[in-house]
Motif scaffolding. Structure first.
Motif, PDB file in Angstrom:
ATOM      1  N   GLU A 203       0.816  -1.216   0.000  1.00 55.58           N
ATOM      2  CA  GLU A 203       0.000   0.000   0.000  1.00 55.58           C
ATOM      3  C   GLU A 203       0.849   1.266   0.000  1.00 55.58           C
ATOM      4  O   GLU A 203       0.486   2.274  -0.625  1.00 55.58           O
ATOM      5  N   THR A 204       1.986   1.236   0.670  1.00 54.52           N
ATOM      6  CA  THR A 204       2.863   2.408   0.707  1.00 54.52           C
ATOM      7  C   THR A 204       3.412   2.717  -0.674  1.00 54.52           C
ATOM      8  O   THR A 204       3.441   3.881  -1.104  1.00 54.52           O
ATOM      9  N   LEU A 205       3.827   1.675  -1.395  1.00 58.64           N
ATOM     10  CA  LEU A 205       4.316   1.878  -2.760  1.00 58.64           C
ATOM     11  C   LEU A 205       3.201   2.388  -3.664  1.00 58.64           C
ATOM     12  O   LEU A 205       3.417   3.266  -4.506  1.00 58.64           O
ATOM     13  N   ALA A 206       2.003   1.844  -3.510  1.00 57.46           N
ATOM     14  CA  ALA A 206       0.864   2.274  -4.321  1.00 57.46           C
ATOM     15  C   ALA A 206       0.547   3.749  -4.083  1.00 57.46           C
ATOM     16  O   ALA A 206       0.298   4.517  -5.025  1.00 57.46           O
ATOM     17  N   THR A 207       0.556   4.174  -2.828  1.00 61.76           N
ATOM     18  CA  THR A 207       0.281   5.577  -2.498  1.00 61.76           C
ATOM     19  C   THR A 207       1.323   6.497  -3.122  1.00 61.76           C
ATOM     20  O   THR A 207       0.989   7.549  -3.679  1.00 61.76           O
ATOM     21  N   ARG A 208       2.584   6.096  -3.053  1.00 59.96           N
ATOM     22  CA  ARG A 208       3.672   6.916  -3.617  1.00 59.96           C
ATOM     23  C   ARG A 208       3.531   7.000  -5.134  1.00 59.96           C
ATOM     24  O   ARG A 208       3.663   8.086  -5.717  1.00 59.96           O
ATOM     25  N   MET A 209       3.265   5.889  -5.798  1.00 60.37           N
ATOM     26  CA  MET A 209       3.135   5.917  -7.254  1.00 60.37           C
ATOM     27  C   MET A 209       1.911   6.723  -7.684  1.00 60.37           C
ATOM     28  O   MET A 209       1.933   7.399  -8.721  1.00 60.37           O
ATOM     29  N   ASN A 210       0.854   6.674  -6.892  1.00 61.98           N
ATOM     30  CA  ASN A 210      -0.339   7.456  -7.188  1.00 61.98           C
ATOM     31  C   ASN A 210      -0.018   8.945  -7.169  1.00 61.98           C
ATOM     32  O   ASN A 210      -0.487   9.715  -8.024  1.00 61.98           O
ATOM     33  N   LEU A 211       0.775   9.382  -6.206  1.00 62.15           N
ATOM     34  CA  LEU A 211       1.205  10.774  -6.160  1.00 62.15           C
ATOM     35  C   LEU A 211       2.105  11.125  -7.338  1.00 62.15           C
ATOM     36  O   LEU A 211       1.923  12.155  -7.995  1.00 62.15           O
ATOM     37  N   LEU A 212       3.054  10.264  -7.621  1.00 66.10           N
ATOM     38  CA  LEU A 212       4.044  10.560  -8.658  1.00 66.10           C
ATOM     39  C   LEU A 212       3.433  10.651 -10.045  1.00 66.10           C
ATOM     40  O   LEU A 212       3.914  11.408 -10.889  1.00 66.10           O
ATOM     41  N   ARG A 213       2.357   9.910 -10.299  1.00 70.10           N
ATOM     42  CA  ARG A 213       1.779   9.940 -11.645  1.00 70.10           C
ATOM     43  C   ARG A 213       0.960  11.201 -11.896  1.00 70.10           C
ATOM     44  O   ARG A 213       0.550  11.477 -13.012  1.00 70.10           O
ATOM     45  N   ARG A 219      -5.389  15.656  -2.621  1.00 69.49           N
ATOM     46  CA  ARG A 219      -6.472  16.262  -1.841  1.00 69.49           C
ATOM     47  C   ARG A 219      -6.763  15.447  -0.580  1.00 69.49           C
ATOM     48  O   ARG A 219      -7.720  15.726   0.136  1.00 69.49           O
ATOM     49  N   ASP A 220      -5.958  14.441  -0.330  1.00 71.21           N
ATOM     50  CA  ASP A 220      -6.139  13.568   0.821  1.00 71.21           C
ATOM     51  C   ASP A 220      -5.571  14.248   2.069  1.00 71.21           C
ATOM     52  O   ASP A 220      -4.346  14.469   2.162  1.00 71.21           O
ATOM     53  N   PRO A 221      -6.417  14.603   3.049  1.00 69.03           N
ATOM     54  CA  PRO A 221      -5.928  15.290   4.254  1.00 69.03           C
ATOM     55  C   PRO A 221      -4.823  14.521   4.971  1.00 69.03           C
ATOM     56  O   PRO A 221      -3.939  15.135   5.592  1.00 69.03           O
ATOM     57  N   GLU A 222      -4.850  13.186   4.888  1.00 71.93           N
ATOM     58  CA  GLU A 222      -3.839  12.393   5.595  1.00 71.93           C
ATOM     59  C   GLU A 222      -2.450  12.529   4.979  1.00 71.93           C
ATOM     60  O   GLU A 222      -1.452  12.245   5.649  1.00 71.93           O
ATOM     61  N   LEU A 223      -2.403  12.964   3.718  1.00 72.27           N
ATOM     62  CA  LEU A 223      -1.118  13.114   3.051  1.00 72.27           C
ATOM     63  C   LEU A 223      -0.617  14.552   3.061  1.00 72.27           C
ATOM     64  O   LEU A 223       0.533  14.815   2.696  1.00 72.27           O
ATOM     65  N   MET A 224      -1.475  15.484   3.450  1.00 77.71           N
ATOM     66  CA  MET A 224      -1.082  16.893   3.450  1.00 77.71           C
ATOM     67  C   MET A 224      -0.176  17.209   4.632  1.00 77.71           C
ATOM     68  O   MET A 224      -0.252  16.585   5.696  1.00 77.71           O
ATOM     69  N   THR A 225       0.668  18.193   4.452  1.00 82.75           N
ATOM     70  CA  THR A 225       1.631  18.568   5.489  1.00 82.75           C
ATOM     71  C   THR A 225       1.253  19.853   6.210  1.00 82.75           C
ATOM     72  O   THR A 225       1.955  20.263   7.131  1.00 82.75           O
ATOM     73  N   TYR A 233      -9.136  22.926  -1.431  1.00 80.63           N
ATOM     74  CA  TYR A 233      -7.689  22.892  -1.209  1.00 80.63           C
ATOM     75  C   TYR A 233      -7.042  21.605  -1.721  1.00 80.63           C
ATOM     76  O   TYR A 233      -7.598  20.522  -1.612  1.00 80.63           O
ATOM     77  N   TYR A 234      -5.856  21.750  -2.283  1.00 80.68           N
ATOM     78  CA  TYR A 234      -4.988  20.629  -2.642  1.00 80.68           C
ATOM     79  C   TYR A 234      -3.562  21.034  -2.316  1.00 80.68           C
ATOM     80  O   TYR A 234      -3.251  22.224  -2.174  1.00 80.68           O
ATOM     81  N   GLN A 235      -2.699  20.044  -2.222  1.00 75.41           N
ATOM     82  CA  GLN A 235      -1.286  20.316  -1.947  1.00 75.41           C
ATOM     83  C   GLN A 235      -0.389  19.504  -2.861  1.00 75.41           C
ATOM     84  O   GLN A 235      -0.674  18.340  -3.153  1.00 75.41           O
ATOM     85  N   GLN A 236       0.696  20.123  -3.282  1.00 74.05           N
ATOM     86  CA  GLN A 236       1.783  19.372  -3.907  1.00 74.05           C
ATOM     87  C   GLN A 236       2.754  19.006  -2.798  1.00 74.05           C
ATOM     88  O   GLN A 236       3.393  19.868  -2.202  1.00 74.05           O
ATOM     89  N   GLU A 238       5.169  16.464  -3.200  1.00 77.02           N
ATOM     90  CA  GLU A 238       6.475  16.131  -3.775  1.00 77.02           C
ATOM     91  C   GLU A 238       6.463  16.406  -5.272  1.00 77.02           C
ATOM     92  O   GLU A 238       5.426  16.756  -5.843  1.00 77.02           O
ATOM     93  N   LEU A 239       7.620  16.276  -5.905  1.00 75.27           N
ATOM     94  CA  LEU A 239       7.731  16.558  -7.334  1.00 75.27           C
ATOM     95  C   LEU A 239       7.261  15.340  -8.124  1.00 75.27           C
ATOM     96  O   LEU A 239       7.897  14.286  -8.101  1.00 75.27           O
ATOM     97  N   GLY A 240       6.128  15.490  -8.803  1.00 74.55           N
ATOM     98  CA  GLY A 240       5.590  14.390  -9.595  1.00 74.55           C
ATOM     99  C   GLY A 240       5.519  14.738 -11.067  1.00 74.55           C
ATOM    100  O   GLY A 240       6.152  15.697 -11.525  1.00 74.55           O
ATOM    101  N   PHE A 241       4.723  13.977 -11.793  1.00 76.77           N
ATOM    102  CA  PHE A 241       4.685  14.068 -13.251  1.00 76.77           C
ATOM    103  C   PHE A 241       3.237  13.983 -13.729  1.00 76.77           C
ATOM    104  O   PHE A 241       2.352  13.565 -12.981  1.00 76.77           O
ATOM    105  N   ASN A 242       3.012  14.348 -14.969  1.00 71.75           N
ATOM    106  CA  ASN A 242       1.690  14.144 -15.567  1.00 71.75           C
ATOM    107  C   ASN A 242       1.731  12.862 -16.380  1.00 71.75           C
ATOM    108  O   ASN A 242       1.941  12.866 -17.590  1.00 71.75           O
TER     109      ASN A 242
END
Length: 387
Positions: A203-213, A219-225, A233-236, A238-242
């Protein structure tokens, strides 16, 4: 011309795409998650992330596994360049492991020897990309055991292999790897026009890849800093890609997936027919491991150059002149100018280079007729007999 590969687009595929065109979503709608769930359920994976190409999937897989500057990625020299380039995108150094002369996949015995030497030199890989060439899986159990021993992570580059099986489980189940990557390019087993997918049980890898893509935006409050300013509201983070897949591509993928098993069965039937038709010709037909059920993306023969009166190049050109769209998969990556500039030279991986000197990919696709296959064999016979 009989091409080496061809997509099969049927009315349900067209209807599914038209339905999306008439819907409210062309991107970021319900169809991509539907395709992801369908593939994950099919192969028995916990998570699936659809992207715009298998190359993108390899890139975010490497990043999710923490590959970066100073690290090493190892892969097979007989693959498309993307299997190695994904490491370079991350700033990592790349090396190769020579192939098994029967399967044409990365050889576990060579890998074990190379790992032992690398451990002494302090140059162990962080990531190994195991490429399932032509659809036949690598010896993943042996590779996984080495990964446990030497501490590297494993990506299965299964771009050729969706619908195939290893030890009776669908490739992509993730039993012996961290992440599996599929390709949906038009000549692959199923297509989304362009597209790819990364699958994992972590699940951790899936969450990271979901962000990177998707730009590293959430928009997930649990991932916001930091605290949200409002419902918009949304937050970037980390540096991801389209690297997102469109709804149109996913709709095509959903309907194509419904025919996956039929496609793979047809490819295997045609491949076995090739085996019989070519039995008396001076060629080596693809060897299949008893533990595997290949996706049969490609049917690669190797010429017995000592038994024929013509060269590899002459046979290839003669087949093209006779209307047979043969190809060669692949030029060993370490011989490409970019990688030669990094220090690789011809002779570094002799089995891969011997394969390249003899290999030709014959046409194989699910709508191929037996008459077309007979024409390919006839043309090959004539080309081998040419002085």
């Amino acid at each position: 011309m009989i091409p080496y590969g061809r997509q099969d687009i049927q009315p349900p595929d067209i209807e599914a795409v038209l339905e999306v065109l008439h819907s409210d979503f062309l991107t970021q709608g319900p169809m991509v998650p539907r395709f992801e769930r369908a593939v994950a359920n099919k192969v028995g994976a916990g998570h699936a992330l659809a992207v715009n190409s298998a190359t993108s999937a390899l890139h975010i897989a490497c990043l999710a596994l923490g590959l970066g500057e100073g690290d090493w990625l190892w892969t097979s020299p007989v693959t498309f360049v993307a299997s190695a380039n994904c490491g370079r995108y991350c700033g990592a150094r790349v090396d190769f492991v020579d192939i098994d002369p029967r399967t044409y996949n990365l050889c576990p015995e060579v890998l074990e020897k190379k790992l032992s030497e690398a451990e002494k030199a302090g140059r162990l890989p962080k990531v190994l990309v195991a490429v399932h060439l032509c659809g036949q899986p690598c010896d993943m159990q042996a590779i996984h055991a080495l990964g446990q021993r030497y501490g590297f992570r494993i990506i299965e580059d299964a771009s050729h292999a969706i619908g195939g099986k290893y030890q009776r489980e669908y490739i992509g189940s993730g039993r012996y790897s961290d992440i599996t990557v599929f390709s949906f390019h038009p000549v692959k087993i199923i297509t989304t026009a362009e597209g790819g997918m990364a699958l994992t049980n972590d699940e951790t890898l899936a969450t990271r890849m979901n962000l990177l893509r998707s730009h590293g935006v959430t928009r997930d409050p649990e991932l916001m800093t930091q605290e949200a300013d409002g419902p918009w509201y949304y937050q970037q983070v980390e540096l991801g890609f389209n690297y997102r897949m469109t709804e149109l591509q996913a709709a095509l993928g959903v309907t194509q997936l419904e025919r996956l098993d039929d496609y793979v069965a047809t490819r295997n039937r045609l491949a076995e027919r090739y085996d019989a038709l070519l039995a008396e010709l001076p060629v080596i037909t693809p060897w299949q491991h008893a533990d595997s059920y290949s996706g049969r993306h490609l049917y690669v023969i190797r010429l017995d150059l000592e038994a024929i009166w013509t060269s590899h190049c002459q046979v290839f050109e003669a087949l093209r002149e006779r209307g047979i769209g043969v190809n060669l998969h692949y030029i060993p990556v370490h011989t490409q100018p970019y990688y030669r500039a990094l220090g690789f030279t011809p002779g570094d991986f002799p089995e891969a280079e011997r394969y390249y000197a003899e290999a030709i990919s014959l046409p194989l696709y699910p709508t191929m007729t037996e008459a077309q296959q007979d024409e390919v064999v006839k043309a090959l016979r004539q080309s081998l007999e040419a002085a």
